[in-house]
Design a protein around this motif. Structure first.
Motif: not given
Ligand code: BGC
Length: 541
Positions: A7-13, A202-206, A263-266
């Protein structure tokens, strides 16, 4: 054989927000820095979070504490230098902690060289990087768009530039001029900035205020605020100043950049009160935001029926779109959750960390940090009407001078809470029933139980009115979360369940207790229990 995709890390994390000015100072200037965050990574690993989102650390005159940038690819010296960023990412990754950056593409500081150039002459080659319009014949602003620095006033979103005789758009403050996203050069510069940080791992942005990016090219007036309507309604209903269809194209462009990296998150900040269907639209077909922020719990009253109604609607709307929810109890723009009192804060923490959707934890909430009274001569935030300082005070690490946030001879940029000697990480670490202990247990439970991270959500129909109770279920594992938001003990009926076992109580003293058919909840108690044979809601049978 069934193969399970990881599962995607930013869903379970779980994402932990660090306000860098207030986390840990290492150079005795009373302001936190990136080396300070590095020095506290062991704590974050121990706590059990999966990612940190760091509020802006770029060069800035700090008129809005970093949300007013003068260079998108640097660090403000107060926070350190680029190698400090690289060290932070490397050290975080070594502990399997991801690093999400705050990105503020809607506006720059008025001191950004681009704006300095843009305002230097109407013919400037950067003129079209910002949004300039002539005054109306009577000299007033080009249209009726409302300023957002204080949404309760009649202030205009436009600021007048004497030198070139035009207005520039600045929704939040004259010191934060809005970039012109219609201009491809601007978009390219922004995409380059994103790549710069992605290349540094960097793993993504807010993305700050993402729903403000597009603006009506004809600058049409918004409908004036009708009687009985609030500035919130204005923001939700606005069609020209924000909420533009072309904004989705801009987000798609950002997402395409992120998709070039694994694996980055937006994450995107959308206004606080958007109806759930409108939040859902920001996910697109998986080609827009991974997580358009949901801030409801920062302002809904902590009452079971209200919370349940929102979660039911939000969960259902997102499920329909195959989109993933997210929740938070607070952030650097809202009063801290501790304003509800400790018992309720504990219930809300349990809710946050057991709902379907990515939880955001605001630094310090895990020790119940208070909203600190900041006297007028110590105030820092320019947004007087909200007064965001009380929720931004230094992290309380221990009982040493300045709570371990900075050297005893340094003056913290905002006052440390008077309560720090009693309430700090160190004291709560050695108290097995502290707020910190509860957060750590919840984080551990969420990590251990896929039912809590990935499971379906279903509210219990027959729970007493002031109890918000729901089941989380994943691959046959069935858990019940029951949150008693009343000062009375209540009895919960567990249809068909002969074998309930409490895994965790907000009081932290009921582990392993079992029940059959019913469970008692003490006043303001929340529990997570295994309910292997509990019937689903009748309506679902
Ligand atoms: C940030 C605020 C900031 C504003 C203007 C917000 O959404 O969270 O802290 O003042 O954007 O940039």
């Amino acid at each position: 054989m069934v193969t399970h995709k990881k599962p995607t890390w930013w869903k379970v994390g779980v994402i932990y927000q660090v306000y860098p000015r207030s986390f840990q100072d290492t150079n005795e200037d009373g302001v936190g820095d990136l080396s300070g965050i590095v020095s506290r990574l062991d704590y974050l690993e121990w706590l059990g979070i999966d990612a940190i989102w760091i509020s802006p650390f770029y060069p800035s005159p700090m008129e809005d504490f970093g949300y007013d940038i003068t260079d998108y690819t640097g660090l403000d010296p107060v926070f350190g230098e680029l190698p400090d960023f690289d060290a932070l990412v490397a050290e975080a990754h070594r502990r399997s902690i991801r690093v999400i950056l705050d990105f503020v593409p809607n506006h720059t500081s008025h001191l950004h060289p681009w704006f300095v150039e843009s305002r230097s002459a109407r013919e400037s080659e950067k003129r079209n990087w910002y949004i300039w319009q002539d005054p109306k014949p009577d000299g007033s602003p080009p249209n009726n768009w409302r300023g957002q620095a204080d949404p309760d006033t009649e202030g205009s979103a436009w600021a007048f530039d004497e030198f070139t005789g035009q207005y520039y758009l600045a929704n939040f403050s004259p010191s934060q001029p809005e970039l012109n996203w219609r201009n491809t050069e601007v978009r390219e510069a922004m995409m380059d900035a994103m790549r710069f940080w992605l290349d540094r791992d960097a793993d993504g942005f807010r993305v700050d205020m993402v729903d403000f990016l597009g603006k009506d090219p004809d600058f049409r007036d918004e409908s004036p605020l009708a009687e009985g309507k609030t500035p919130r309604d204005y923001l939700v209903e606005a069609r020209y100043q924000l909420n533009r269809p072309e904004t989705l194209d801009y987000i798609r462009e950002m997402k395409r950049i992120l998709d070039q990296y694994p694996d980055r998150v937006l994450i995107g900040e959308v206004i606080y009160f958007l109806p759930v269907e409108r939040m859902a639209a920001y996910y697109g077909e998986g080609d827009l935001l991974d997580l358009p922020t949901n801030f409801r719990f920062t302002f809904l009253p902590p009452e079971a029926p209200v919370l349940r109604r929102f979660v039911d609607d939000y969960d259902a709307a997102l499920r329909e779109h195959g989109a993933w929810p997210n929740h938070c109890l607070g952030n650097h723009d809202s009063p801290r959750v501790s304003r509800h009192g400790e018992e309720t804060s504990r219930l809300l923490a349990m809710m946050l960390l057991t709902l379907r959707g990515t939880p955001f934890v605001y630094y310090g909430d895990e020790i119940g940090m208070p909203n600190v009274k900041v006297l007028p001569d110590k105030r820092q935030d320019g947004w007087d009407y909200i007064g965001r300082d009380p929720a931004r005070t230094p992290m309380q690490w221990d009982a040493s001078p300045n709570a371990g946030f900075c050297h005893e001879h340094a003056e913290p940029w905002l006052p440390v809470s008077d309560e720090f000697e009693k309430d700090n990480v160190e004291s709560q670490r050695s108290d097995s029933r502290s707020m910190l202990a509860l957060y750590r247990r919840l984080l551990g439970l969420r990590r251990a139980e896929q039912a809590l991270s990935l499971g379906d959500y279903e509210a219990m129909e027959d729970a007493p009115e002031r109890c918000f109770a729901y089941r989380r279920q994943y691959e046959g594992r069935r858990l019940l979360v029951a949150l008693n938001f009343s000062g009375e003990a209540i009895r919960l009926t567990l249809a068909g369940c002969t074998d309930a076992k409490i895994l965790l109580s907000t009081y932290l003293n009921r582990d392993g207790e079992t029940g059959a058919e019913t469970l008692e909840l003490r006043p303001f108690e929340g529990i997570v229990a295994e309910v292997p044979d509990m019937n689903p809601n009748e309506t679902e049978v």
